[in-house]
Design a protein around this motif. Structure first.
Motif, mmCIF file in Angstrom:
data_model
loop_
_atom_site.group_PDB
_atom_site.id
_atom_site.type_symbol
_atom_site.label_atom_id
_atom_site.label_comp_id
_atom_site.label_asym_id
_atom_site.label_seq_id
_atom_site.Cartn_x
_atom_site.Cartn_y
_atom_site.Cartn_z
ATOM 1 N N THR A 148 0.809 -1.201 0.000
ATOM 2 C CA THR A 148 0.000 0.000 0.000
ATOM 3 C C THR A 148 0.854 1.268 0.000
ATOM 4 N N ASP A 149 1.958 1.264 0.714
ATOM 5 C CA ASP A 149 2.807 2.452 0.758
ATOM 6 C C ASP A 149 3.770 2.538 -0.426
ATOM 7 N N ARG A 188 6.393 1.031 -1.107
ATOM 8 C CA ARG A 188 7.816 0.884 -0.809
ATOM 9 C C ARG A 188 8.310 -0.515 -1.140
#
Length: 168
Positions: free
Chosen positions: A161-162, A164
């Motif tokens: 979700t982020d 990264r």
């Protein structure tokens, strides 16, 4: 030498790791699931790569286009042209050149990518491969040195979700 700069600033000189970050028209090559994450309504990628220094006729060309279709996913297509340059034909027992020809490969493909969820994309790439290595008159067997085949790539791409972490 070739280098593709991704609109987000990433360079595509990362080897096979690009499988996990491709989200533009280059996903037709790296990972068809990357088309699911195309942010623009459409994207184009063009590349020319000189493969052998000082041999202008040995090169690789790549062109791709991707178009997001609302409610369906993303459709793409690409075309690869690889030329081995001018080749010289000789006889087995005589180094005298008896002819010249060009050896090359052409690979058109159609690609589809779609989201299965917010962070998971899948994709499929279908390609036709044509290789022309030598005309019949310059082969020992007198048979055309060419061939055709089909290929397919199935891709999966998951993004945290982020953003990264991505796994392809």
């Amino acid at each position: 030498q070739s280098l593709y700069i991704h609109p987000g600033g990433r360079a595509a000189g990362m080897g096979d790791a690009y499988v996990s970050v491709a989200d533009d028209a280059t996903a037709c090559w790296w990972n068809p699931a990357g088309l699911a994450f195309l942010e623009q309504p459409h994207n184009v990628s063009l590349m020319h790569s000189q493969l052998v220094p000082d041999w202008d006729d040995v090169y690789y060309e790549y062109a791709a286009y991707a178009q997001r279709v609302e409610g369906l996913g993303t459709l793409g297509g690409s075309l690869i042209y690889l030329t081995y340059g001018e080749q010289y034909a000789t006889r087995e027992d005589d180094p005298e050149i008896i002819g010249k020809f060009r050896a090359y490969e052409i690979i058109p493909s159609l690609t589809y990518g779609a989201l299965l969820g917010e962070n998971l994309g899948i994709g499929l790439n279908l390609k036709f491969i044509y290789v022309n290595l030598a005309p019949a008159e310059y082969t020992v067997e007198g048979i055309e040195g060419s061939g055709t085949t089909f290929g397919a790539d199935l891709g999966v791409l998951w993004r945290a979700t982020d953003r990264r972490l991505s796994v392809g």
